[in-house]
Design a protein around this motif. Sequence first.
Motif, PDB file in Angstrom:
ATOM      1  N   GLY A  56       0.773  -1.234   0.000  1.00  0.00           N
ATOM      2  CA  GLY A  56       0.000   0.000   0.000  1.00  0.00           C
ATOM      3  C   GLY A  56       0.804   1.283   0.000  1.00  0.00           C
ATOM      4  N   LYS A  57       2.141   1.181  -0.039  1.00  0.00           N
ATOM      5  CA  LYS A  57       3.004   2.364  -0.037  1.00  0.00           C
ATOM      6  C   LYS A  57       3.781   2.416  -1.346  1.00  0.00           C
ATOM      7  N   ASN A  58       3.965   3.629  -1.869  1.00  0.00           N
ATOM      8  CA  ASN A  58       4.750   3.800  -3.096  1.00  0.00           C
ATOM      9  C   ASN A  58       6.220   3.916  -2.735  1.00  0.00           C
ATOM     10  N   ILE A  59       7.042   3.086  -3.377  1.00  0.00           N
ATOM     11  CA  ILE A  59       8.472   3.098  -3.110  1.00  0.00           C
ATOM     12  C   ILE A  59       9.239   2.945  -4.412  1.00  0.00           C
ATOM     13  N   TYR A  60      10.473   3.450  -4.402  1.00  0.00           N
ATOM     14  CA  TYR A  60      11.412   3.189  -5.489  1.00  0.00           C
ATOM     15  C   TYR A  60      12.320   2.064  -5.036  1.00  0.00           C
ATOM     16  N   VAL A  61      12.494   1.076  -5.894  1.00  0.00           N
ATOM     17  CA  VAL A  61      13.344  -0.063  -5.575  1.00  0.00           C
ATOM     18  C   VAL A  61      14.362  -0.287  -6.684  1.00  0.00           C
ATOM     19  N   GLU A  62      15.442  -0.962  -6.321  1.00  0.00           N
ATOM     20  CA  GLU A  62      16.458  -1.351  -7.289  1.00  0.00           C
ATOM     21  C   GLU A  62      16.408  -2.864  -7.419  1.00  0.00           C
ATOM     22  N   ASN A  63      16.372  -3.359  -8.641  1.00  0.00           N
ATOM     23  CA  ASN A  63      16.333  -4.791  -8.885  1.00  0.00           C
ATOM     24  C   ASN A  63      17.706  -5.379  -8.609  1.00  0.00           C
ATOM     25  N   ILE A  64      17.797  -6.203  -7.570  1.00  0.00           N
ATOM     26  CA  ILE A  64      19.053  -6.850  -7.195  1.00  0.00           C
ATOM     27  C   ILE A  64      19.213  -8.153  -7.969  1.00  0.00           C
ATOM     28  N   ASP A  69      16.515 -11.749  -9.495  1.00  0.00           N
ATOM     29  CA  ASP A  69      15.163 -12.163  -9.850  1.00  0.00           C
ATOM     30  C   ASP A  69      14.283 -12.277  -8.608  1.00  0.00           C
ATOM     31  N   GLY A  70      13.357 -11.330  -8.439  1.00  0.00           N
ATOM     32  CA  GLY A  70      12.429 -11.350  -7.321  1.00  0.00           C
ATOM     33  C   GLY A  70      12.929 -10.661  -6.066  1.00  0.00           C
ATOM     34  N   ASN A  71      14.161 -10.189  -6.050  1.00  0.00           N
ATOM     35  CA  ASN A  71      14.707  -9.489  -4.886  1.00  0.00           C
ATOM     36  C   ASN A  71      14.967  -8.037  -5.237  1.00  0.00           C
ATOM     37  N   TYR A  72      14.525  -7.143  -4.338  1.00  0.00           N
ATOM     38  CA  TYR A  72      14.659  -5.708  -4.557  1.00  0.00           C
ATOM     39  C   TYR A  72      15.225  -5.041  -3.315  1.00  0.00           C
ATOM     40  N   LYS A  73      15.935  -3.934  -3.510  1.00  0.00           N
ATOM     41  CA  LYS A  73      16.430  -3.119  -2.405  1.00  0.00           C
ATOM     42  C   LYS A  73      15.673  -1.802  -2.442  1.00  0.00           C
ATOM     43  N   ILE A  74      15.103  -1.403  -1.306  1.00  0.00           N
ATOM     44  CA  ILE A  74      14.351  -0.150  -1.232  1.00  0.00           C
ATOM     45  C   ILE A  74      15.327   1.018  -1.332  1.00  0.00           C
ATOM     46  N   ILE A  75      15.027   1.933  -2.243  1.00  0.00           N
ATOM     47  CA  ILE A  75      15.839   3.129  -2.437  1.00  0.00           C
ATOM     48  C   ILE A  75      15.178   4.330  -1.767  1.00  0.00           C
ATOM     49  N   GLN A  76      13.857   4.479  -1.948  1.00  0.00           N
ATOM     50  CA  GLN A  76      13.179   5.671  -1.429  1.00  0.00           C
ATOM     51  C   GLN A  76      11.702   5.367  -1.198  1.00  0.00           C
ATOM     52  N   LEU A  77      11.184   5.897  -0.103  1.00  0.00           N
ATOM     53  CA  LEU A  77       9.758   5.823   0.204  1.00  0.00           C
ATOM     54  C   LEU A  77       9.112   7.133  -0.221  1.00  0.00           C
ATOM     55  N   ILE A  78       8.007   7.046  -0.944  1.00  0.00           N
ATOM     56  CA  ILE A  78       7.266   8.228  -1.372  1.00  0.00           C
ATOM     57  C   ILE A  78       5.958   8.246  -0.571  1.00  0.00           C
ATOM     58  N   SER A  79       5.861   9.180   0.385  1.00  0.00           N
ATOM     59  CA  SER A  79       4.680   9.244   1.236  1.00  0.00           C
ATOM     60  C   SER A  79       4.538  10.640   1.822  1.00  0.00           C
ATOM     61  N   THR A  80       3.306  11.011   2.126  1.00  0.00           N
ATOM     62  CA  THR A  80       3.049  12.282   2.809  1.00  0.00           C
ATOM     63  C   THR A  80       2.738  12.064   4.286  1.00  0.00           C
ATOM     64  N   ASP A  81       2.717  10.809   4.718  1.00  0.00           N
ATOM     65  CA  ASP A  81       2.441  10.472   6.108  1.00  0.00           C
ATOM     66  C   ASP A  81       3.761  10.315   6.869  1.00  0.00           C
ATOM     67  N   PRO A  82       4.058  11.201   7.816  1.00  0.00           N
ATOM     68  CA  PRO A  82       5.329  11.118   8.537  1.00  0.00           C
ATOM     69  C   PRO A  82       5.546   9.796   9.277  1.00  0.00           C
ATOM     70  N   SER A  83       4.476   9.161   9.728  1.00  0.00           N
ATOM     71  CA  SER A  83       4.635   7.902  10.461  1.00  0.00           C
ATOM     72  C   SER A  83       5.140   6.773   9.563  1.00  0.00           C
ATOM     73  N   ASP A  84       4.943   6.877   8.251  1.00  0.00           N
ATOM     74  CA  ASP A  84       5.462   5.854   7.331  1.00  0.00           C
ATOM     75  C   ASP A  84       6.985   5.792   7.375  1.00  0.00           C
TER      76      ASP A  84
END
Length: 75
Positions: free
Chosen positions: A30-38, A40-55
């Motif tokens: 349910g959250k928009n994120i930018y990921v890097e493809n490491i 097949d099927g594994n990703y590393k989170i690069i950035q969270l895109i959210s306006t909710d500070p608690s995220d």
Amino acid sequence: MILYTPLSELDIFPISETDYTKLRSISYKGKNIYVENISDGNYKIIQLISTDPSDFLNENYSPGTLISYQDSNDI
């Protein structure tokens, strides 16, 4: 050299085009994120895109966190 600027590091030193092709914007739990493809099927989170500070306090969305998935509906 020290650079004092409000700009992001990527705005000043952009990544190469080959590195950019690895990045992808996805919706994860349910959250928009930018990921890097490491691999097949594994990703590393690069950035969270959210306006909710608690995220940003949720460790599941921290940059550098590795995520994997079995079903495309999970991501």
